[in-house]
Design an enzyme around this catalytic site. Structure first.
Site, PDB file in Angstrom:
ATOM      1  N   GLN A   1     -28.665  -4.946  -0.846  1.00  0.00           N
ATOM      2  CA  GLN A   1     -29.992  -5.575  -0.950  1.00  0.00           C
ATOM      3  C   GLN A   1     -31.108  -4.558  -0.664  1.00  0.00           C
ATOM      4  OE1 GLN A   1     -30.101  -8.546  -2.102  1.00  0.00           O
ATOM      5  NE2 GLN A   1     -32.288  -8.931  -1.965  1.00  0.00           N
TER       6      GLN A   1
ATOM      7  N   SER B   1      -8.559 -13.186   8.375  1.00  0.00           N
ATOM      8  CA  SER B   1      -9.457 -13.591   9.475  1.00  0.00           C
ATOM      9  C   SER B   1      -8.992 -14.898  10.100  1.00  0.00           C
ATOM     10  CB  SER B   1     -10.885 -13.725   8.960  1.00  0.00           C
ATOM     11  OG  SER B   1     -11.356 -12.457   8.572  1.00  0.00           O
TER      12      SER B   1
ATOM     13  N   THR C   1       0.853  -1.193   0.000  1.00  0.00           N
ATOM     14  CA  THR C   1       0.000   0.000   0.000  1.00  0.00           C
ATOM     15  C   THR C   1       0.888   1.242   0.000  1.00  0.00           C
ATOM     16  OG1 THR C   1      -1.672  -1.201   1.246  1.00  0.00           O
ATOM     17  CG2 THR C   1      -1.826   1.202   1.296  1.00  0.00           C
TER      18      THR C   1
ATOM     19  N   GLU D   1      -3.249  -7.062   6.820  1.00  0.00           N
ATOM     20  CA  GLU D   1      -2.791  -6.978   8.216  1.00  0.00           C
ATOM     21  C   GLU D   1      -3.250  -8.208   9.027  1.00  0.00           C
ATOM     22  OE1 GLU D   1      -2.473  -3.180  10.023  1.00  0.00           O
ATOM     23  OE2 GLU D   1      -2.413  -2.148   8.095  1.00  0.00           O
TER      24      GLU D   1
HETATM   25  C1  FAD Z   1      -4.847  -4.348  -1.317  1.00  0.00           C
HETATM   26  C2  FAD Z   1      -3.783  -4.961  -0.462  1.00  0.00           C
HETATM   27  C3  FAD Z   1      -2.948  -4.147   0.272  1.00  0.00           C
HETATM   28  C4  FAD Z   1      -1.920  -4.699   1.042  1.00  0.00           C
HETATM   29  N1  FAD Z   1      -1.039  -3.880   1.702  1.00  0.00           N
HETATM   30  C5  FAD Z   1       0.064  -4.417   2.274  1.00  0.00           C
HETATM   31  C6  FAD Z   1       1.095  -3.565   2.803  1.00  0.00           C
HETATM   32  O1  FAD Z   1       1.010  -2.335   2.761  1.00  0.00           O
HETATM   33  N2  FAD Z   1       2.203  -4.164   3.330  1.00  0.00           N
HETATM   34  C7  FAD Z   1       2.351  -5.513   3.391  1.00  0.00           C
HETATM   35  O2  FAD Z   1       3.379  -5.975   3.881  1.00  0.00           O
HETATM   36  N3  FAD Z   1       1.377  -6.346   2.920  1.00  0.00           N
HETATM   37  C8  FAD Z   1       0.252  -5.827   2.351  1.00  0.00           C
HETATM   38  N4  FAD Z   1      -0.716  -6.661   1.828  1.00  0.00           N
HETATM   39  C9  FAD Z   1      -0.536  -8.109   1.888  1.00  0.00           C
HETATM   40  C10 FAD Z   1      -1.496  -8.794   2.867  1.00  0.00           C
HETATM   41  O3  FAD Z   1      -1.167  -8.465   4.185  1.00  0.00           O
HETATM   42  C11 FAD Z   1      -1.464 -10.300   2.585  1.00  0.00           C
HETATM   43  O4  FAD Z   1      -2.108 -10.489   1.338  1.00  0.00           O
HETATM   44  C12 FAD Z   1      -2.117 -11.104   3.673  1.00  0.00           C
HETATM   45  O5  FAD Z   1      -1.366 -11.067   4.847  1.00  0.00           O
HETATM   46  C13 FAD Z   1      -2.338 -12.576   3.272  1.00  0.00           C
HETATM   47  O6  FAD Z   1      -1.174 -13.135   2.762  1.00  0.00           O
HETATM   48  P1  FAD Z   1      -1.228 -13.929   1.371  1.00  0.00           P
HETATM   49  O7  FAD Z   1      -1.914 -13.069   0.397  1.00  0.00           O
HETATM   50  O8  FAD Z   1       0.132 -14.415   1.054  1.00  0.00           O
HETATM   51  O9  FAD Z   1      -2.171 -15.146   1.639  1.00  0.00           O
HETATM   52  P2  FAD Z   1      -1.739 -16.644   2.215  1.00  0.00           P
HETATM   53  O10 FAD Z   1      -0.883 -16.428   3.363  1.00  0.00           O
HETATM   54  O11 FAD Z   1      -1.185 -17.359   1.026  1.00  0.00           O
HETATM   55  O12 FAD Z   1      -3.121 -17.193   2.600  1.00  0.00           O
HETATM   56  C14 FAD Z   1      -4.054 -17.769   1.674  1.00  0.00           C
HETATM   57  C15 FAD Z   1      -5.227 -18.315   2.486  1.00  0.00           C
HETATM   58  O13 FAD Z   1      -4.759 -19.333   3.400  1.00  0.00           O
HETATM   59  C16 FAD Z   1      -5.106 -18.991   4.726  1.00  0.00           C
HETATM   60  N5  FAD Z   1      -4.039 -19.417   5.645  1.00  0.00           N
HETATM   61  C17 FAD Z   1      -2.709 -19.186   5.538  1.00  0.00           C
HETATM   62  N6  FAD Z   1      -2.051 -19.727   6.592  1.00  0.00           N
HETATM   63  C18 FAD Z   1      -3.000 -20.293   7.382  1.00  0.00           C
HETATM   64  C19 FAD Z   1      -2.966 -21.003   8.615  1.00  0.00           C
HETATM   65  N7  FAD Z   1      -1.819 -21.219   9.277  1.00  0.00           N
HETATM   66  N8  FAD Z   1      -4.129 -21.457   9.135  1.00  0.00           N
HETATM   67  C20 FAD Z   1      -5.288 -21.214   8.488  1.00  0.00           C
HETATM   68  N9  FAD Z   1      -5.402 -20.544   7.321  1.00  0.00           N
HETATM   69  C21 FAD Z   1      -4.260 -20.096   6.775  1.00  0.00           C
HETATM   70  C22 FAD Z   1      -5.256 -17.472   4.728  1.00  0.00           C
HETATM   71  O14 FAD Z   1      -6.053 -17.001   5.792  1.00  0.00           O
HETATM   72  C23 FAD Z   1      -5.891 -17.252   3.354  1.00  0.00           C
HETATM   73  O15 FAD Z   1      -7.256 -17.492   3.435  1.00  0.00           O
HETATM   74  C24 FAD Z   1      -1.778  -6.108   1.097  1.00  0.00           C
HETATM   75  C25 FAD Z   1      -2.656  -6.929   0.375  1.00  0.00           C
HETATM   76  C26 FAD Z   1      -3.622  -6.376  -0.417  1.00  0.00           C
HETATM   77  C27 FAD Z   1      -4.501  -7.287  -1.228  1.00  0.00           C
END
Ligand code: FAD
Length: 380
Positions: free
Chosen positions: A336, A366, A158, A363
């Protein structure tokens, strides 16, 4: 629970509400359509003190409590969640992180510009293969004596293109695992630092999300935050507070959609009466109001815990988990209540519904919040 809002709290909340209506509402749909960053509006927010609310006054911050910040976040998010994510990252991740853990020199050089909006900051933890699993950092920072050499890629950052200063988390010593991680301040324009293309997103489209590429970037040692190996703790502590800001963003998105739905239900007629007189619609509004009040209690409680120097890991995670769920549910119901008009951009609720989704992802998703919560309650 009595949150004892002071006159100052109410003044801050009203100032944020007035600003959002006067400066952010106009053009919010166009900015969303065009994925256009609210440059002028963010500049004004900086001038009004909304970008460094909790930072020390010595460095240009507002010296305010977390509750003030949460109240302002809620009001800005009701109108424009793209502007509020800029505010959230700059306040709770960048300014708070530097104010709490930075050296006096780092604060003088960087924080003074970030609190006033002269510059914007970014927080760079996530990587293509390290999101939820933040310990799997592939970005490296190799110690070369008086400087580090930074290599790697950060994802979804971001303020990625609009920032001047970037707090970058990187692995210095892989053997030490999370104790071998450091945080650095990196400036835009340094040799080898490249900004990737802007992401085309579902929601918060006015915000500016990029990947960042570091190719042998030379980072002076004085730009490391804290002691050697402090980076992972820095990231986790900072994100724990950041979650309260995102919870407030989710609360604001929900409250904004609810207010629009309530107003619409008093105006729109079907079967000879305003739709609010149909119990199905009135009950939706009753559910929305109840959920929002419950979310607000959790968000204010987390802010109060932080202000009272109590542990806020659990309350912050609960606030984010619940408020983001409420944001999703309430915005879907607000669409809705609006019927066909809910599906049309002009009525704002479809945008709020799209914006709500990200609050369940960034951040800490869920699922990650549930890990934090379950660990905390099972330890008791
Ligand atoms: C618009 C946007 C802005 C963002 N801004 C920033 C920023 O400014 N700085 C920054 O550093 N990051 C940023 N992010 C990144 C964001 O924090 C991550 O996308 C997020 O933490 C999830 O990581 P991932 O996408 O790798 O998903 P993954 O870690 O690959 O997760 C995929 C799915 O698996 C689930 N999962 C993963 N591990 C587990 C577990 N142990 N138990 C149960 N479920 C699990 C997750 O909940 C999710 O549903 C941003 C993302 C977006 C989309």
């Amino acid at each position: 629970m009595d949150f004892n809002l002071t006159e100052e709290h109410i003044m801050i909340r009203d100032a944020a509400r007035d600003f959002a209506k006067a400066e952010l509402l106009d053009g919010v749909i166009e900015r969303d359509n065009e994925q256009r960053f609210p440059t002028e509006q963010i500049k004004k927010m900086g001038e009004l003190g909304f970008l460094g609310m909790m930072a020390s006054t010595e460095y240009g911050g507002g010296g305010m409590d977390t509750l003030s910040y949460v109240l302002a976040m809620e009001e800005i998010s009701k109108i424009d969640a793209s502007a509020s994510v800029v505010m959230s990252v700059n306040n709770s991740l960048v300014c708070w992180g530097l104010d709490t853990y930075g050296s006096p020199e780092q604060k003088e050089k960087y924080l003074t510009k970030l609190t006033t909006g002269e510059s914007i900051g970014a927080f760079c933890l996530s990587e293509p293969e390290a999101g939820s699993d933040a310990t799997s950092q592939k970005t490296t920072a190799i110690d070369k004596g008086d400087h580090y050499i930074l290599n790697g890629t950060k994802n979804w950052i971001t303020n990625g293109g609009t920032s001047d200063f970037y707090l970058v988390i990187a692995q210095t010593d892989r053997e030490k695992k999370h104790r071998g991680i450091n945080a650095f301040i990196v400036e835009k324009g340094w040799e080898g630092f490249e900004i990737g293309p802007k992401e085309d997103k579902l929601g918060i489209r006015g915000s500016d999300t990029h990947s960042l590429i570091f190719n042998d970037v030379k980072v002076p040692k004085e730009n490391r935050i804290g002691e050697d190996g402090f980076g992972f703790k820095f990231a986790m502590k900072t994100l724990a507070g950041g979650r309260i800001g995102i919870a407030a963003q989710a609360l604001g998105i929900a409250a904004g959609a609810y207010e629009l739905a309530k107003k619409y239900s008093k105006e729109r007629k079907a079967f000879g009466t305003e739709i609010m007189n149909h119990q199905a619609i009135a009950f939706k509004l009753a559910d929305m109001h109840t959920q929002i009040e419950a979310a607000r209690m959790l968000v204010y409680k987390a802010a109060r815990d932080k202000d009272n120097h109590e542990n806020y890991d659990l309350s912050g995670a609960m606030a984010k988990l619940y408020a983001s769920q409420v944001a999703m549910e309430v915005t879907v119901e607000a669409v809705q209540v609006h019927g066909g008009n809910g599906f049309v951009k002009e009525y704002h609720v479809e945008r709020l519904m799209r914006d709500a989704k990200i609050t369940q992802i960034y951040e800490g998703t869920s699922e990650i919040q549930k890990i934090v919560i379950s660990r905390a309650i099972l330890k008791e």
